[in-house]
Structure formats: C-alpha cells, structure tokens
Design an enzyme around this catalytic site. Structure first.
Site, PDB file in Angstrom:
ATOM      1  N   ASP A 193     -11.005   3.495   4.662  1.00 26.31           N
ATOM      2  CA  ASP A 193     -11.098   2.183   4.482  1.00 26.31           C
ATOM      3  C   ASP A 193     -12.527   1.689   4.792  1.00 26.31           C
ATOM      4  OD1 ASP A 193      -9.819  -0.133   3.890  1.00 26.31           O
ATOM      5  OD2 ASP A 193      -9.424  -0.717   6.031  1.00 26.31           O
ATOM      6  N   GLN A 214      -4.402  -1.576   9.770  1.00 20.12           N
ATOM      7  CA  GLN A 214      -4.324  -2.779   9.189  1.00 20.12           C
ATOM      8  C   GLN A 214      -4.769  -4.071  10.089  1.00 20.12           C
ATOM      9  OE1 GLN A 214      -3.218  -3.474   6.063  1.00 20.12           O
ATOM     10  NE2 GLN A 214      -3.572  -5.846   6.405  1.00 20.12           N
ATOM     11  N   LYS A 230       0.909  -1.186  -0.032  1.00 13.87           N
ATOM     12  CA  LYS A 230       0.135  -0.027  -0.045  1.00 13.87           C
ATOM     13  C   LYS A 230       0.973   1.170   0.064  1.00 13.87           C
ATOM     14  CE  LYS A 230      -3.599  -2.319   2.201  1.00 13.87           C
ATOM     15  NZ  LYS A 230      -4.388  -2.968   3.512  1.00 13.87           N
TER      16      LYS A 230
END
Length: 285
Positions: free
Chosen positions: A125, A102, A58
C-alpha cells in the site's frame, strides 16, 4: 460542441479493469510456476461501515485477480501495541506477501507506529517511511496506491507532466505528499496547498494539473480552473461527492476524473498489481 462537452472524462474504471486483468494473468503464471498463490493480508480495526465495505471490495477484487486474501479483524479496543504485534507477525509470515492496514484505525492508535510495523517488502500500500523514500528517490519499492494510480491515469491519457505546473491540494502522508513527489519525478513544477494556504483560488488558477486530495466536498470550483487544465479529483465525500465541483469544473478542464469511477478503481488496481510484484520478489521469480 460546447465547452462543457469538450472536457474528456478520465475513465479509471476501464483502465483499472485492464490492469486487474493483466495482474490476474501474472498471478496465474506465478502460481503455476511456484505452486504458491500471491497472498494479501488485510487488517481492519473496528467495524467502521465504510472501512468494512472497502475491505470487502478489495477481497472480491483479490479473488478476481487470483490473489489469496487473508483478513484479520481486530476489535475497536485494540491498542497500538496489539496492532503493531499483529502486523509484525504478518510481516514475518512467509505465506503473506502483501499487507494492507485499512485506515483510519481510530484516534487512540498511533497509526504511524502501526504502518512502520509493516515490512517494507510487504508494504504493497506504500505507507511506510521506506516506501516514501524509495518512491521519492526513484528506487525499487512500492508507491502509495492512490498516487500511483493517478500517475497511471495521466499516462493513459497522454498527459506528460514535464514542464507543467502542478498544484496538489492536500498534504497527507499517503496521498498529497507522495503524489507531489511522483509528479516532481516526472519534471513537473509542484506546489503543495493546504489549510494554511493563503488565496487557494489564485494558486489553483495557475495550475496545468490540479490534484484535489484534501477531503472537503466541492472545495475546488470551476471558476478557479485554468482553461484546459487536467483535473484529478482524489476526494471522496458522503453522497459520491468529490473535492472538486464537477459540474462547473467540467466546463473549463480538458480532462477530469469523475467521482466515483476515476481515481478510486485505480487505487485498488495498483494495490493488487503491487501484491503480485511483491509475491514474485519474495518467491525469487
């Protein structure tokens, strides 16, 4: 042409590349206009090899898209309170426009509490309650990245969910549930299946669109795919194996995503696109 050759692969890699190229142009324009580059903060708890690899990937994609990447690495011993504090600090930092936690974060951490520490305007996200609500009601906000990428893939290949029966196998808060809501918003008739579903095969056989998102390798078999169905494999298991038995499913589906190269690239592309959108909103552009 054989039946197997008739199944068309949904190339997420190619579509994601075009999305990232467009995102890079938008980021450059935003930076030129405001003097501030979009910034995505990634937070990683522990050193899980797969998570480390994903974060590094990413970060690399951020650079290609003209997005600044700020990485916060926390030890595996980090507590819920400590993680929440870190996320609140990033949420309050005007130099950070998007935040990615994450996951997984470890069984000792309350992941939901951590997600809710992310300010909704920086939840690129799409993991907070606020994001799920705005997505479900079709209001301005950020979609969960993998579900959002799946819908973009359907659009790219001319699949209109309206009136179709969609079966989502999986009910996670950041994949199964939100993708079902996005399909419902497109007027699909949505059925959720999960570990307690009786006769999963029978449910899948009725589906015009199958979204496999349960994390069990090759759970969905070709014999259960309705001829001509669209198959979206959002699973990723060790050995580059999805939740769908690809070799048998490709003989019956009209469209199918490969693993890798289908849903995965779309997730990252959606994340980057939403980061630039978040930066533009916060900078008032």
């Amino acid at each position: 042409m054989t039946q197997a050759q008739a199944a068309r692969l949904m190339d997420g890699t190619a579509l994601a590349r075009r999305i990232v190229e467009g995102t890079a142009r938008q980021a450059a324009a935003l930076t030129g206009r405001t003097g501030t580059a979009p910034c995505l903060a990634t937070v990683l708890v522990g050193e899980d090899p797969a998570s480390v690899t994903y974060v590094r990937m990413k970060q690399n994609r951020c650079r290609k898209a003209g997005i600044t990447s700020r990485h916060v690495a926390l030890p595996a011993t980090t507590t819920t309170d400590e993680l929440v504090g870190t996320l609140r600090e990033l949420s309050a930092d005007p130099g950070v426009h998007g935040i990615l936690l994450q996951h997984p974060v470890g069984d000792h951490i309350d992941e939901r509490a951590a997600f809710e520490a992310i300010a909704p305007e920086k939840d690129v996200d799409g993991v907070t309650f606020a994001s799920f609500a705005t997505m479900s009601f079709g209001l301005p906000g950020f979609v969960s990245c993998t579900p959002g990428g799946i819908v973009r893939l359907l659009d790219e290949y001319g699949v209109d969910p309206a009136g179709k029966r969609a079966v989502v196998v999986g009910r996670s808060a950041i994949l199964g549930k939100p993708v079902g809501m996005l399909l419902l918003a497109r007027d699909a008739t949505v059925t959720y299946c999960h570990s307690r579903t009786r006769d999963l095969s029978a449910a899948v056989r009725e589906a015009d669109i199958v979204v496999a998102a349960v994390g069990r390798p090759r759970l969905i078999r070709g014999q259960d795919i309705k001829p001509g169905a669209v198959v979206i494999d959002a699973g990723y298991n060790p050995g580059n194996v999805g939740d769908v038995d690809f070799d048998s499913a490709v003989e019956r589906a009209s469209l199918i995503t490969p693993v890798p190269g289908g849903v995965g690239p779309m997730t990252i592309a959606t994340l980057l696109e939403q980061t630039v959108t978040a930066a533009a909103r916060q900078l008032g552009v």
